[in-house]
Design an enzyme around this catalytic site. Structure first.
Site, PDB file in Angstrom:
ATOM      1  N   ARG A  13       0.786  -1.228   0.000  1.00  0.00           N
ATOM      2  CA  ARG A  13       0.000   0.000   0.000  1.00  0.00           C
ATOM      3  C   ARG A  13       0.824   1.288   0.000  1.00  0.00           C
ATOM      4  NH1 ARG A  13      -5.416  -0.448   1.459  1.00  0.00           N
ATOM      5  NH2 ARG A  13      -5.473   1.646   2.355  1.00  0.00           N
ATOM      6  N   TYR A  14       1.950   1.296   0.651  1.00  0.00           N
ATOM      7  CA  TYR A  14       2.562   2.572   1.000  1.00  0.00           C
ATOM      8  C   TYR A  14       3.907   2.875   0.341  1.00  0.00           C
ATOM      9  CZ  TYR A  14      -0.990   2.168   4.659  1.00  0.00           C
ATOM     10  OH  TYR A  14      -2.172   2.004   5.337  1.00  0.00           O
ATOM     11  N   ARG A  78      19.350 -25.602   7.590  1.00  0.00           N
ATOM     12  CA  ARG A  78      18.987 -24.626   8.616  1.00  0.00           C
ATOM     13  C   ARG A  78      19.998 -23.483   8.684  1.00  0.00           C
ATOM     14  NH1 ARG A  78      13.726 -25.770   9.040  1.00  0.00           N
ATOM     15  NH2 ARG A  78      13.384 -27.975   9.502  1.00  0.00           N
ATOM     16  N   HIS A  79      20.514 -23.094   7.536  1.00  0.00           N
ATOM     17  CA  HIS A  79      21.526 -22.025   7.495  1.00  0.00           C
ATOM     18  C   HIS A  79      21.397 -21.312   6.161  1.00  0.00           C
ATOM     19  CE1 HIS A  79      25.340 -19.904   7.785  1.00  0.00           C
ATOM     20  NE2 HIS A  79      25.500 -20.356   9.029  1.00  0.00           N
ATOM     21  N   THR A 104      33.346 -15.586   6.997  1.00  0.00           N
ATOM     22  CA  THR A 104      32.276 -16.003   7.894  1.00  0.00           C
ATOM     23  C   THR A 104      30.954 -15.514   7.312  1.00  0.00           C
ATOM     24  OG1 THR A 104      31.456 -15.937  10.177  1.00  0.00           O
ATOM     25  CG2 THR A 104      32.400 -13.901   9.301  1.00  0.00           C
ATOM     26  N   HIS A 152       0.764  27.192  22.873  1.00  0.00           N
ATOM     27  CA  HIS A 152      -0.102  26.398  23.756  1.00  0.00           C
ATOM     28  C   HIS A 152      -1.410  26.024  23.041  1.00  0.00           C
ATOM     29  CE1 HIS A 152       2.566  27.791  27.009  1.00  0.00           C
ATOM     30  NE2 HIS A 152       2.454  28.971  26.429  1.00  0.00           N
ATOM     31  N   SER A 282     -15.628   9.906   3.638  1.00  0.00           N
ATOM     32  CA  SER A 282     -16.272   9.063   4.645  1.00  0.00           C
ATOM     33  C   SER A 282     -17.312   8.196   3.956  1.00  0.00           C
ATOM     34  CB  SER A 282     -16.942   9.927   5.720  1.00  0.00           C
ATOM     35  OG  SER A 282     -17.801   9.150   6.533  1.00  0.00           O
ATOM     36  N   ARG A 296      -2.254   9.523   7.684  1.00  0.00           N
ATOM     37  CA  ARG A 296      -1.424   8.367   7.345  1.00  0.00           C
ATOM     38  C   ARG A 296       0.038   8.661   7.675  1.00  0.00           C
ATOM     39  NH1 ARG A 296      -2.708   6.509   1.653  1.00  0.00           N
ATOM     40  NH2 ARG A 296      -4.570   5.800   2.763  1.00  0.00           N
ATOM     41  N   SER A 327      19.553 -11.168  14.838  1.00  0.00           N
ATOM     42  CA  SER A 327      19.249 -11.519  13.447  1.00  0.00           C
ATOM     43  C   SER A 327      17.781 -11.329  13.096  1.00  0.00           C
ATOM     44  CB  SER A 327      19.659 -12.972  13.177  1.00  0.00           C
ATOM     45  OG  SER A 327      19.323 -13.330  11.856  1.00  0.00           O
ATOM     46  N   ARG A 331      15.978  -8.215  10.662  1.00  0.00           N
ATOM     47  CA  ARG A 331      15.277  -8.516   9.410  1.00  0.00           C
ATOM     48  C   ARG A 331      13.953  -7.749   9.332  1.00  0.00           C
ATOM     49  NH1 ARG A 331      16.972 -13.787   7.048  1.00  0.00           N
ATOM     50  NH2 ARG A 331      18.573 -14.681   8.408  1.00  0.00           N
TER      51      ARG A 331
END
Length: 474
Positions: A13-14, A78-79, A104, A152, A282, A296, A327, A331
């Site tokens: 949307r944005y 799993r990496h 690394t 004010h 509206s 918005r 980590s 993300r």
């Protein structure tokens, strides 16, 4: 688009396609591969036996990513980094053995994030300039249009519409300075090694410290960075994320402040954001012209401001050389903060470039309060004409209280001037001149001129008129 699953509205949307693409998977993983290429090139230049044919093979597949295969590898291993190492290796069989050599995971993860942050800050910088430019044009157009000032949120000394717009613009100018500073000080992590000691690269180069230092410099240069973080643990300092998100939170606060002002002015019917021909304000009240764009902006701003503390928390809890609890949250926070800022600056640019001013309403609202504000001037003129200061002060007090009662209790117009005109004590005072609004705005028009020439014009000269916002989707 899969309508059965949740989708992030920042994307759908944005935010612009430009910012969304910077944080997309293609950009991210192609950048990983470019870093692997840069590493292999630099290592070859320093004597590691990597053939040009291997480098050519790696270069040829930089953007050709098999995301299905990568997902399958990651499910098994799993990496995520090793999943992409394997996929890249499957596509580059001759170069498979030199991918990620000595590195690394955070060689690609962190250096990529720094590149994405840099590109995102550059886009944000362009959007800031565009809004500053639009506000500057608006300020110039209305430099001397007198309006009621507020302190004010109560009526105060008059200012001008243009001067008020410079306040909004100046907030963004200070934000621009901060973004420029963040870009100037952003550096590469480059080849710091597993815990920041570069031990693996020292092993690769048989203990040659000069080659390790040269490798770090070469890779940083290939990434487009002049500077390298002096020391790191496994990651670049998470302090940097906090600094970047704080800069974005500052922009969000500036946007929120201006959008709130616009909403209040819309309530007073003095100013409106753009409202399109077929736009519906509206679903029930057909007459409504709600300031939905400014609202918005405020919503997105509050979200962005809420992300900066999480970056501080993450920095504070990076034990010793690193913990992996950074980590998952990074993300989320890094891309979403940039997406939200991108969206709100695009909306702000749209609003600033199409604001509608209603001078007659502004004059009406100003004139209703003006008599009270000029009583000190009237008092001084009456004294100069020979009156007694204390007696005149008491008369003005009585007339002011009576006029205020008429306004508050009977809902009628402020008749203070009529009361003073009928009082012989003020017969020698030119009351019409005393309530000339243009004579009460001080140097507001001249301040607008100075601000534009001394602050806005130099920004335009450096950057042009910024980055054009994409058309708003909703």
């Amino acid at each position: 688009m899969n309508h059965e699953l949740y989708s992030n509205p920042l994307i759908t949307r944005y935010a612009s396609r430009q910012m969304s693409s910077i944080w997309g998977d293609q950009k991210k993983f192609s950048t990983w591969r470019r870093l692997w290429v840069a590493l292999a090139e630099a290592e070859a230049e320093l004597g590691v036996p990597i053939a040009e044919a291997q480098l050519d093979e790696l270069r040829a597949k930089v953007d050709d990513i098999d995301f299905v295969a990568a997902a399958a590898y990651e499910k098994r291993l799993r990496h995520d980094v090793m999943a992409h190492v394997h996929v890249y290796g499957d596509q580059c069989l001759r170069a498979k053995g030199v991918i990620h050599l000595g590195a690394t995971s955070n060689f690609v993860v962190d250096n990529t994030d720094l590149i994405l942050i840099r590109e995102s800050l550059e886009l944000v910088r362009g959007r800031l300039v565009a809004v500053i430019d639009a506000l500057g044009r608006f300020a110039a157009e209305h430099r001397d249009l007198a309006t009621l000032g507020f302190t004010h949120l109560q009526p105060a000394q008059p200012t001008t519409i243009g001067k008020r717009a410079t306040l909004w613009a100046y907030d963004l100018v200070m934000d621009l300075t901060e973004v420029e500073h963040r870009l100037e000080t952003l550096a590469a992590r480059s080849t710091k090694g597993t815990t920041g000691t570069q031990a693996s690269f020292l092993e690769l180069f048989d203990g040659d410290h000069e080659k390790v230092a040269k490798l770090e410099q070469l890779v940083a240069e290939k990434m487009g960075f002049d500077n390298i973080y002096a020391v790191t643990g496994q990651t670049y300092p998470r302090k940097v994320d906090h600094q970047v998100l704080s800069a974005l939170a500052g922009i969000a606060a500036s946007c929120h402040k201006a959008a709130t002002d616009i909403r209040i002015l819309a309530h007073r019917k003095e100013l409106e954001e753009p409202f399109e021909k077929e736009q519906i304000g509206s679903s029930a009240m057909a007459y409504k012209r709600n300031p939905m764009r400014s609202e918005r902006i405020c919503g997105l701003a509050r979200y962005t401001m809420s992300l900066a503390p999480s970056a501080a928390d993450t920095h504070a809890t990076q034990w010793m050389e690193r913990t992996l609890d950074d980590s998952a949250i990074r993300r989320l926070t890094l891309p979403q903060a940039f997406l939200a800022i991108d969206a709100m600056l695009s909306i702000y640019h749209n609003v600033a470039g199409g604001m509608v001013v209603y001078p007659q309403v502004i004059a009406k609202n100003l004139n209703e309060e003006l008599p009270f504000m000029v009583t000190e001037n009237i008092l001084m003129q009456a004294v100069a004409a020979g009156g007694d200061r204390q007696e005149l002060h008491e008369l003005i007090r009585q007339h002011s209280q009576a006029a205020a009662a008429v306004v508050k209790q009977e809902g009628k117009s402020n008749d203070l001037l009529e009361r003073l005109q009928q009082d012989k004590a003020f017969s020698k005072v030119d009351l019409s001149a005393a309530v000339d609004a243009q004579g009460l705005v001080g140097r507001a028009p001249q301040q607008v001129d100075s601000f534009l020439s001394e602050v806005v014009d130099p920004i335009r000269q450096r950057y042009g008129d910024g980055v054009d916002a994409e058309e708003l989707r909703v």
